[in-house]
Motif scaffolding. Sequence first.
Motif, PDB file in Angstrom:
ATOM      1  N   MET A   1      27.375   5.416 -34.077  1.00 53.51           N
ATOM      2  CA  MET A   1      28.589   4.744 -34.425  1.00 53.51           C
ATOM      3  C   MET A   1      29.745   5.736 -34.359  1.00 53.51           C
ATOM      4  SD  MET A   1      29.667   2.999 -38.050  1.00 53.51           S
ATOM      5  CE  MET A   1      29.458   4.501 -38.963  1.00 53.51           C
ATOM      6  N   SER A   2      30.846   5.331 -33.788  1.00 48.39           N
ATOM      7  CA  SER A   2      32.024   6.191 -33.754  1.00 48.39           C
ATOM      8  C   SER A   2      33.003   5.764 -34.846  1.00 48.39           C
ATOM      9  CB  SER A   2      32.689   6.122 -32.383  1.00 48.39           C
ATOM     10  OG  SER A   2      33.086   4.799 -32.108  1.00 48.39           O
ATOM     11  N   THR A   3      33.783   6.728 -35.292  1.00 46.56           N
ATOM     12  CA  THR A   3      34.746   6.445 -36.353  1.00 46.56           C
ATOM     13  C   THR A   3      36.146   6.830 -35.917  1.00 46.56           C
ATOM     14  OG1 THR A   3      34.416   8.609 -37.355  1.00 46.56           O
ATOM     15  CG2 THR A   3      33.069   6.808 -38.209  1.00 46.56           C
ATOM     16  N   ALA A   4      37.131   6.231 -36.545  1.00 49.94           N
ATOM     17  CA  ALA A   4      38.534   6.587 -36.346  1.00 49.94           C
ATOM     18  C   ALA A   4      39.051   7.109 -37.674  1.00 49.94           C
ATOM     19  CB  ALA A   4      39.326   5.369 -35.904  1.00 49.94           C
ATOM     20  N   THR A   5      40.001   8.018 -37.628  1.00 50.17           N
ATOM     21  CA  THR A   5      40.578   8.587 -38.840  1.00 50.17           C
ATOM     22  C   THR A   5      42.087   8.402 -38.803  1.00 50.17           C
ATOM     23  OG1 THR A   5      38.841  10.253 -38.921  1.00 50.17           O
ATOM     24  CG2 THR A   5      40.803  10.688 -40.228  1.00 50.17           C
ATOM     25  N   TYR A   6      42.623   7.854 -39.886  1.00 48.00           N
ATOM     26  CA  TYR A   6      44.065   7.641 -40.012  1.00 48.00           C
ATOM     27  C   TYR A   6      44.540   8.236 -41.316  1.00 48.00           C
ATOM     28  CZ  TYR A   6      43.034   4.056 -36.553  1.00 48.00           C
ATOM     29  OH  TYR A   6      42.598   3.397 -35.452  1.00 48.00           O
TER      30      TYR A   6
ATOM     31  N   TRP B   1      41.555  -5.310 -44.265  1.00 51.76           N
ATOM     32  CA  TRP B   1      40.593  -4.777 -43.287  1.00 51.76           C
ATOM     33  C   TRP B   1      39.178  -5.170 -43.674  1.00 51.76           C
ATOM     34  CZ3 TRP B   1      40.161  -2.832 -38.616  1.00 51.76           C
ATOM     35  CH2 TRP B   1      39.052  -2.087 -38.274  1.00 51.76           C
ATOM     36  N   GLN B   2      38.441  -5.768 -42.737  1.00 55.36           N
ATOM     37  CA  GLN B   2      37.104  -6.274 -43.012  1.00 55.36           C
ATOM     38  C   GLN B   2      35.989  -5.309 -42.625  1.00 55.36           C
ATOM     39  OE1 GLN B   2      36.316  -9.462 -44.488  1.00 55.36           O
ATOM     40  NE2 GLN B   2      38.402  -9.008 -45.084  1.00 55.36           N
ATOM     41  N   GLY B   3      36.283  -4.285 -41.846  1.00 59.23           N
ATOM     42  CA  GLY B   3      35.257  -3.344 -41.419  1.00 59.23           C
ATOM     43  C   GLY B   3      34.924  -2.323 -42.498  1.00 59.23           C
ATOM     44  N   ALA B   4      33.853  -1.591 -42.266  1.00 52.99           N
ATOM     45  CA  ALA B   4      33.474  -0.524 -43.188  1.00 52.99           C
ATOM     46  C   ALA B   4      34.484   0.611 -43.093  1.00 52.99           C
ATOM     47  CB  ALA B   4      32.082  -0.019 -42.851  1.00 52.99           C
ATOM     48  N   ARG B   5      34.812   1.201 -44.226  1.00 51.94           N
ATOM     49  CA  ARG B   5      35.733   2.335 -44.225  1.00 51.94           C
ATOM     50  C   ARG B   5      35.485   3.210 -45.436  1.00 51.94           C
ATOM     51  NH1 ARG B   5      41.395  -0.733 -45.638  1.00 51.94           N
ATOM     52  NH2 ARG B   5      40.583  -1.900 -47.387  1.00 51.94           N
ATOM     53  N   GLY B   6      35.920   4.441 -45.327  1.00 57.19           N
ATOM     54  CA  GLY B   6      35.820   5.387 -46.428  1.00 57.19           C
ATOM     55  C   GLY B   6      37.173   6.036 -46.632  1.00 57.19           C
TER      56      GLY B   6
ATOM     57  N   GLU C   1      35.058   2.392 -39.025  1.00 51.91           N
ATOM     58  CA  GLU C   1      34.324   2.143 -37.791  1.00 51.91           C
ATOM     59  C   GLU C   1      35.334   1.855 -36.687  1.00 51.91           C
ATOM     60  OE1 GLU C   1      31.397  -0.907 -38.035  1.00 51.91           O
ATOM     61  OE2 GLU C   1      30.647  -0.198 -39.944  1.00 51.91           O
ATOM     62  N   ALA C   2      35.201   2.542 -35.561  1.00 54.63           N
ATOM     63  CA  ALA C   2      36.115   2.354 -34.438  1.00 54.63           C
ATOM     64  C   ALA C   2      35.629   1.181 -33.590  1.00 54.63           C
ATOM     65  CB  ALA C   2      36.214   3.633 -33.619  1.00 54.63           C
TER      66      ALA C   2
END
Length: 47
Positions: A1-6, A19-24, A38-39
Amino acid sequence: MSTATYRAAEKKCATCRWWQGARGIEMRNYQPFYVKDEARPAPCMAL
């Protein structure tokens, strides 16, 4: 799984409360600093 960081201050989908996706959240000095998610495409629940 790839991730994006903001940065938490950016107005991106992963920083939105709908936002409905998984995030930390990465905290610095007890404040949210980065949002890592999750990207992948996700439907916008705010619309």
